[in-house]
Design an enzyme around this catalytic site. Structure first.
Site, PDB file in Angstrom:
ATOM      1  CE  LYS A   1      -4.533   0.822   0.581  1.00 43.44           C
ATOM      2  NZ  LYS A   1      -5.666   0.035   0.120  1.00 43.44           N
TER       3      LYS A   1
ATOM      4  N   GLY B   1     -21.982   4.906   5.500  1.00 44.67           N
ATOM      5  CA  GLY B   1     -21.136   5.344   4.375  1.00 44.67           C
ATOM      6  C   GLY B   1     -21.759   4.971   3.046  1.00 44.67           C
TER       7      GLY B   1
ATOM      8  N   GLY C   1     -20.680   5.919  -0.115  1.00 44.72           N
ATOM      9  CA  GLY C   1     -19.768   6.319  -1.191  1.00 44.72           C
ATOM     10  C   GLY C   1     -19.850   5.341  -2.350  1.00 44.72           C
ATOM     11  CG  ASN C   2     -16.948   5.521  -5.535  1.00 37.85           C
ATOM     12  OD1 ASN C   2     -17.708   5.984  -6.383  1.00 37.85           O
ATOM     13  ND2 ASN C   2     -15.808   6.096  -5.217  1.00 37.85           N
ATOM     14  CB  VAL C   3     -17.930   0.292  -1.652  1.00 39.41           C
ATOM     15  CG1 VAL C   3     -18.312  -1.143  -1.342  1.00 39.41           C
ATOM     16  CG2 VAL C   3     -16.591   0.327  -2.371  1.00 39.41           C
TER      17      VAL C   3
ATOM     18  CE1 TYR D   1     -27.119   6.536  -3.029  1.00 34.77           C
ATOM     19  CE2 TYR D   1     -27.193   5.313  -5.090  1.00 34.77           C
ATOM     20  CZ  TYR D   1     -27.760   6.221  -4.205  1.00 34.77           C
ATOM     21  OH  TYR D   1     -28.986   6.785  -4.491  1.00 34.77           O
TER      22      TYR D   1
HETATM   23  P1  NAD Z   1     -15.715   6.592  -0.819  1.00 38.25           P
HETATM   24  O1  NAD Z   1     -14.730   7.634  -0.448  1.00 38.25           O
HETATM   25  O2  NAD Z   1     -16.313   6.593  -2.174  1.00 38.25           O
HETATM   26  O3  NAD Z   1     -16.926   6.579   0.222  1.00 38.25           O
HETATM   27  C1  NAD Z   1     -16.793   6.740   1.593  1.00 38.25           C
HETATM   28  C2  NAD Z   1     -18.104   7.354   2.065  1.00 38.25           C
HETATM   29  O4  NAD Z   1     -18.094   7.366   3.481  1.00 38.25           O
HETATM   30  C3  NAD Z   1     -18.309   8.789   1.596  1.00 38.25           C
HETATM   31  O5  NAD Z   1     -19.617   8.927   1.074  1.00 38.25           O
HETATM   32  C4  NAD Z   1     -18.126   9.612   2.873  1.00 38.25           C
HETATM   33  O6  NAD Z   1     -18.907  10.781   2.883  1.00 38.25           O
HETATM   34  C5  NAD Z   1     -18.579   8.621   3.909  1.00 38.25           C
HETATM   35  N1  NAD Z   1     -18.070   8.831   5.248  1.00 38.25           N
HETATM   36  C6  NAD Z   1     -16.819   9.242   5.636  1.00 38.25           C
HETATM   37  N2  NAD Z   1     -16.748   9.271   6.983  1.00 38.25           N
HETATM   38  C7  NAD Z   1     -17.950   8.864   7.443  1.00 38.25           C
HETATM   39  C8  NAD Z   1     -18.496   8.652   8.723  1.00 38.25           C
HETATM   40  N3  NAD Z   1     -17.794   8.890   9.832  1.00 38.25           N
HETATM   41  N4  NAD Z   1     -19.775   8.205   8.835  1.00 38.25           N
HETATM   42  C9  NAD Z   1     -20.503   7.947   7.725  1.00 38.25           C
HETATM   43  N5  NAD Z   1     -20.057   8.146   6.484  1.00 38.25           N
HETATM   44  C10 NAD Z   1     -18.795   8.581   6.344  1.00 38.25           C
HETATM   45  O7  NAD Z   1     -14.975   5.198  -0.516  1.00 38.25           O
HETATM   46  P2  NAD Z   1     -15.368   3.774  -1.087  1.00 38.25           P
HETATM   47  O8  NAD Z   1     -14.558   3.493  -2.290  1.00 38.25           O
HETATM   48  O9  NAD Z   1     -16.864   3.642  -1.121  1.00 38.25           O
HETATM   49  O10 NAD Z   1     -14.785   2.840   0.070  1.00 38.25           O
HETATM   50  C11 NAD Z   1     -15.488   2.707   1.298  1.00 38.25           C
HETATM   51  C12 NAD Z   1     -14.630   1.900   2.258  1.00 38.25           C
HETATM   52  O11 NAD Z   1     -14.367   0.611   1.691  1.00 38.25           O
HETATM   53  C13 NAD Z   1     -13.253   2.513   2.545  1.00 38.25           C
HETATM   54  O12 NAD Z   1     -12.916   2.221   3.881  1.00 38.25           O
HETATM   55  C14 NAD Z   1     -12.314   1.773   1.619  1.00 38.25           C
HETATM   56  O13 NAD Z   1     -10.995   1.703   2.128  1.00 38.25           O
HETATM   57  C15 NAD Z   1     -12.957   0.389   1.630  1.00 38.25           C
HETATM   58  N6  NAD Z   1     -12.676  -0.372   0.417  1.00 38.25           N
HETATM   59  C16 NAD Z   1     -12.974   0.152  -0.799  1.00 38.25           C
HETATM   60  C17 NAD Z   1     -12.694  -0.572  -1.940  1.00 38.25           C
HETATM   61  C18 NAD Z   1     -13.019  -0.037  -3.301  1.00 38.25           C
HETATM   62  O14 NAD Z   1     -12.955  -0.819  -4.278  1.00 38.25           O
HETATM   63  N7  NAD Z   1     -13.371   1.225  -3.442  1.00 38.25           N
HETATM   64  C19 NAD Z   1     -12.104  -1.843  -1.836  1.00 38.25           C
HETATM   65  C20 NAD Z   1     -11.852  -2.368  -0.573  1.00 38.25           C
HETATM   66  C21 NAD Z   1     -12.132  -1.612   0.563  1.00 38.25           C
END
Ligand code: NAD
Length: 348
Positions: free
Chosen positions: A80, A177, A179-181, A183
Site C-alpha cells: 500500500k 457510508g 460512497g462508491n461501494v 451506495y
Molecule cells: P468513498 O470515499 O467513495 O466513500 C466513503 C463514504 O463514506 C463517503 O460517502 C463519505 O462521505 C462517507 N463517510 C466518511 N466518513 C464517514 C463517517 N464517519 N460516517 C458515515 N459516512 C462517512 O470510498 P469507497 O470506495 O466507497 O470505500 C469505502 C470503504 O471501503 C473505505 O474504507 C475503503 O478503504 C474500503 N474499500 C474500498 C474498496 C473499493 O474498491 N473502493 C475496496 C476495498 C475496501
C-alpha cells in the site's frame, strides 16, 4: 516511531520513503510481502496529522493487502502507499508523474491502484510514466462496483449461516457510508427487498438514498445502536472498539471498510456476544480481484472477474466453518487461513 521495529512487528519486506520538494510530494510505499507475486495495493492520499499516523496506516493497510489477496486465491503480494498532504492543493499531472517514476523505480515489485482520494483519472496520469499500475480506466477501471458485489456475496453467505437462508428479503441492514461501494451495495440490497437504514456525513447522498431505496435515515449518534439484522460499515476504519460494540443490536456485521475492528480483541468480544463478524478483507476483496486481473498486463475479462468475485460467498463460508471448528473468532480464523496460504502450509 522506530521504523525497523514496526516493520518487524508486521513482517514487512521493504518500506520506501519518497519526497520531491518541487511538487510537495511526501509519500510512503510499504511492501509487505511478495511471496505469492508482485505486491498490489492502492495509493491513499490523506492529510495525516503526523508522519507516525501515516506510517501506522500504511503498515496496517499493506499487511491487510497480503492477507486479502492470499485469501482471494490471487498470485499477488500485498503493499500500500500513502501520500501525505491535501489532495485538493497538491494534485497535478506533474505531481503524479514524479510519484509514478518512483513506483517505476521499484521495477514491478509494487503495483499501485485507486484508494481514498485517488481516482481513475489520477491512476491514468500515473500510468503515463509507469506500467506498474492497475485499475486504469482503459482496462479494469473503478474497482468499487466489484467490491460492492463481493460484499453482497459475503453478506449473503453470512446470512445463510446466521439466519438459515441467504435470501435477504425483509431483512434490515444499516449501512454506514454511502460512497462508491456503500451506495452500490445498497443497490444490490434494495433489489432483494432489504429494508435499509443509512447514514453518511454527506447529507446529499443520504437524501438520494432515501428516495432511491426508500431507506430510513439514522442519526450518527444512534447509528451503532440502531435496531437492525446486519450492520454494514462502508466508510472508514476503526469503527468498532471493545466498549462501543456493547451497544450493537445487530446479529451480523459485513461491510467494505478496511480495518473496522480497532484491534483483534474486538473480534473476540463480538464472538462472545454471538454477533457474526465477516472479516473485512475476506468480503471486500472484489476490487483487488478486479485490479489483479490486469497484472502483469494480463488478459482482462470482466466475466472471469465477476465469477471470481462471486467465490467470496464460498470463502466466507470456509472462514465461518474454520472459526467454528477451532473455536476462535472469525477475524482470527481469516488471519490463520490467509497466513497459511502465504506460508504455503495450508489451504493452497
Ligand atoms: P468513498 O470515499 O467513495 O466513500 C466513503 C463514504 O463514506 C463517503 O460517502 C463519505 O462521505 C462517507 N463517510 C466518511 N466518513 C464517514 C463517517 N464517519 N460516517 C458515515 N459516512 C462517512 O470510498 P469507497 O470506495 O466507497 O470505500 C469505502 C470503504 O471501503 C473505505 O474504507 C475503503 O478503504 C474500503 N474499500 C474500498 C474498496 C473499493 O474498491 N473502493 C475496496 C476495498 C475496501
Amino acid at each position: 516511531m522506530n521504523v525497523l521495529q514496526e516493520m518487524n512487528k508486521y513482517g514487512h519486506e521493504q518500506v520506501v520513503f519518497v519526497r520531491d520538494e518541487k511538487v510537495g510530494l511526501n509519500a510512503i510505499i510499504a511492501i509487505h510481502n511478495t511471496v505469492l507475486g508482485p505486491a498490489l495495493g492502492g495509493t491513499r492520499f490523506w492529510n495525516y496529522a503526523t508522519e507516525e499516523e501515516a506510517l501506522f496506516d500504511v503498515l496496517r493497510l499493506s499487511r491487510g493487502m497480503t492477507l486479502k489477496s492470499a485469501a482471494a486465491g490471487l498470485k499477488l503480494g500485498g503493499a500500500k502507499a500513502v501520500i501525505i498532504g491535501d489532495p485538493q492543493k497538491l494534485k497535478s499531472r506533474e505531481f503524479f508523474h514524479i510519484y509514478g517514476k518512483y513506483i517505476d523505480s521499484l521495477g514491478g515489485k509494487y503495483y499501485t491502484a485507486e484508494d481514498v482520494n485517488i481516482n481513475a483519472t489520477d491512476v491514468e496520469m500515473i500510468s503515463e510514466v509507469t506500467k506498474y499500475v492497475s485499475g486504469t480506466p482503459a482496462v479494469s477501471g473503478n474497482p468499487a462496483p466489484f467490491t460492492a458485489r463481493g460484499v453482497y456475496m459475503g453478506l449473503k453467505a453470512g446470512a445463510s449461516v446466521k439466519f438459515g437462508t441467504d435470501s435477504l428479503k425483509g431483512v434490515t441492514v444499516a449501512v454506514q457510508g454511502l460512497g462508491n461501494v456503500g451506495y452500490a451495495l445498497c443497490e444490490y440490497l434494495h433489489k432483494e427487498g432489504v429494508k435499509l437504514k443509512v447514514y453518511d456525513i454527506n447529507p446529499a447522498t443520504v437524501e438520494k438514498a432515501l428516495k432511491e431505496f426508500e431507506a430510513t435515515a439514522v442519526k450518527p449518534e444512534k447509528l451503532l445502536a440502531t435496531e437492525c439484522d446486519i450492520f454494514a460499515p462502508c466508510a472508514m476504519g476503526a469503527v468498532f472498539n471493545k466498549d462501543n460494540v456493547k451497544n450493537l443490536k445487530c446479529q451480523l456485521i459485513a461491510g467494505a471498510a478496511n480495518n473496522v475492528l480497532m484491534d483483534a480483541s474486538v473480534g473476540d468480544t463480538l464472538n462472545d456476544m454471538n454477533i457474526l463478524y465477516l472479516p473485512d478483507y475476506i468480503i471486500n476483496a472484489g476490487g483487488v480481484i478486479n485490479c489483479g486481473m490486469e497484472i502483469p498486463n494480463g488478459n482482462y475479462d470482466v466475466n472471469v472477474v465477476n465469477s471470481n468475485v462471486d467465490k467470496i460467498y464460498d470463502t466466507t463460508l470456509k472462514i465461518i466453518a474454520l472459526a467454528k471448528e477451532k473455536q476462535i473468532s472469525t477475524s482470527k480464523a481469516a488471519d490463520e487461513y490467509a497466513e497459511g496460504i502465504v506460508c504455503g502450509l495450508l489451504y493452497s
